[in-house]
Design a protein around this motif. Structure first.
Motif, PDB file in Angstrom:
ATOM      1  N   HIS A 123      -7.967   0.508  -2.050  1.00 18.73           N
ATOM      2  CA  HIS A 123      -7.899  -0.409  -0.909  1.00 18.73           C
ATOM      3  C   HIS A 123      -9.297  -0.934  -0.566  1.00 18.73           C
ATOM      4  O   HIS A 123      -9.485  -2.135  -0.371  1.00 18.73           O
ATOM      5  CB  HIS A 123      -7.281   0.293   0.308  1.00 18.73           C
ATOM      6  CG  HIS A 123      -7.042  -0.616   1.465  1.00 18.73           C
ATOM      7  ND1 HIS A 123      -5.985  -1.487   1.505  1.00 18.73           N
ATOM      8  CD2 HIS A 123      -7.731  -0.807   2.622  1.00 18.73           C
ATOM      9  CE1 HIS A 123      -6.030  -2.179   2.647  1.00 18.73           C
ATOM     10  NE2 HIS A 123      -7.083  -1.781   3.336  1.00 18.73           N
ATOM     11  N   TRP A 162      -2.251   1.892  -5.397  1.00 20.67           N
ATOM     12  CA  TRP A 162      -2.909   1.339  -4.206  1.00 20.67           C
ATOM     13  C   TRP A 162      -3.124   2.475  -3.223  1.00 20.67           C
ATOM     14  O   TRP A 162      -2.311   2.747  -2.363  1.00 20.67           O
ATOM     15  CB  TRP A 162      -2.073   0.223  -3.607  1.00 20.67           C
ATOM     16  CG  TRP A 162      -2.774  -0.598  -2.548  1.00 20.67           C
ATOM     17  CD1 TRP A 162      -3.943  -0.312  -1.920  1.00 20.67           C
ATOM     18  CD2 TRP A 162      -2.318  -1.833  -1.998  1.00 20.67           C
ATOM     19  NE1 TRP A 162      -4.258  -1.291  -1.006  1.00 20.67           N
ATOM     20  CE2 TRP A 162      -3.264  -2.246  -1.041  1.00 20.67           C
ATOM     21  CE3 TRP A 162      -1.206  -2.630  -2.210  1.00 20.67           C
ATOM     22  CZ2 TRP A 162      -3.127  -3.408  -0.296  1.00 20.67           C
ATOM     23  CZ3 TRP A 162      -1.069  -3.784  -1.481  1.00 20.67           C
ATOM     24  CH2 TRP A 162      -2.022  -4.168  -0.532  1.00 20.67           C
ATOM     25  N   TYR A 192       0.832  -1.213   0.000  1.00 21.59           N
ATOM     26  CA  TYR A 192       0.000   0.000   0.000  1.00 21.59           C
ATOM     27  C   TYR A 192       0.860   1.254   0.000  1.00 21.59           C
ATOM     28  O   TYR A 192       0.590   2.203  -0.725  1.00 21.59           O
ATOM     29  CB  TYR A 192      -0.902  -0.041   1.239  1.00 21.59           C
ATOM     30  CG  TYR A 192      -1.802   1.161   1.406  1.00 21.59           C
ATOM     31  CD1 TYR A 192      -3.060   1.171   0.827  1.00 21.59           C
ATOM     32  CD2 TYR A 192      -1.408   2.252   2.154  1.00 21.59           C
ATOM     33  CE1 TYR A 192      -3.910   2.269   0.982  1.00 21.59           C
ATOM     34  CE2 TYR A 192      -2.243   3.345   2.312  1.00 21.59           C
ATOM     35  CZ  TYR A 192      -3.490   3.355   1.726  1.00 21.59           C
ATOM     36  OH  TYR A 192      -4.311   4.434   1.871  1.00 21.59           O
TER      37      TYR A 192
END
Length: 80
Positions: free
Chosen positions: A38, A33, A27
Motif C-alpha cells: 500500500h 495488497w 486492499y
C-alpha cells in the motif's frame, strides 16, 4: 492515458496481471495488497502523477476505484 498509467502502477507494485486490475480490486480482498505494498502504491502514484497525497487520502485508498476517485481530487482525469 491516465487510466493506463494508473493500471500500470498497480500491476507493477502488486506484481499482478493487468486483467486483475478492475474497480473491485481492493486492499481487503487481494493477498498481494498489504500494508507494505500500500505504501509502495502511494509512493509510486505520487511519483507518476506528480502529486502529494494527504494522510486521509492515503488511508481511504482501499480499492482501485477509490484510487481513481482520490486522484481525481488532485486534477488527474480518467476520461478516455
Amino acid at each position: 492515458m491516465s487510466l493506463n498509467k494508473l493500471t500500470d502502477v498497480f500491476v507493477s507494485v502488486l506484481e499482478i496481471e493487468q486483467d486483475e486490475v478492475c474497480d473491485q480490486l481492493s486492499y481487503s480482498e487481494h493477498p498481494k495488497w498489504d500494508s507494505m505494498s500500500h505504501m509502495m502504491l502511494v509512493a509510486e502514484l505520487e511519483a507518476q502523477f506528480d502529486i502529494m497525497l494527504d494522510t486521509d487520502d492515503i488511508i481511504d485508498m482501499s480499492s482501485f476505484l477509490k484510487a481513481k476517485q482520490i486522484l481525481s481530487k488532485y486534477g488527474v482525469s480518467f476520461d478516455e
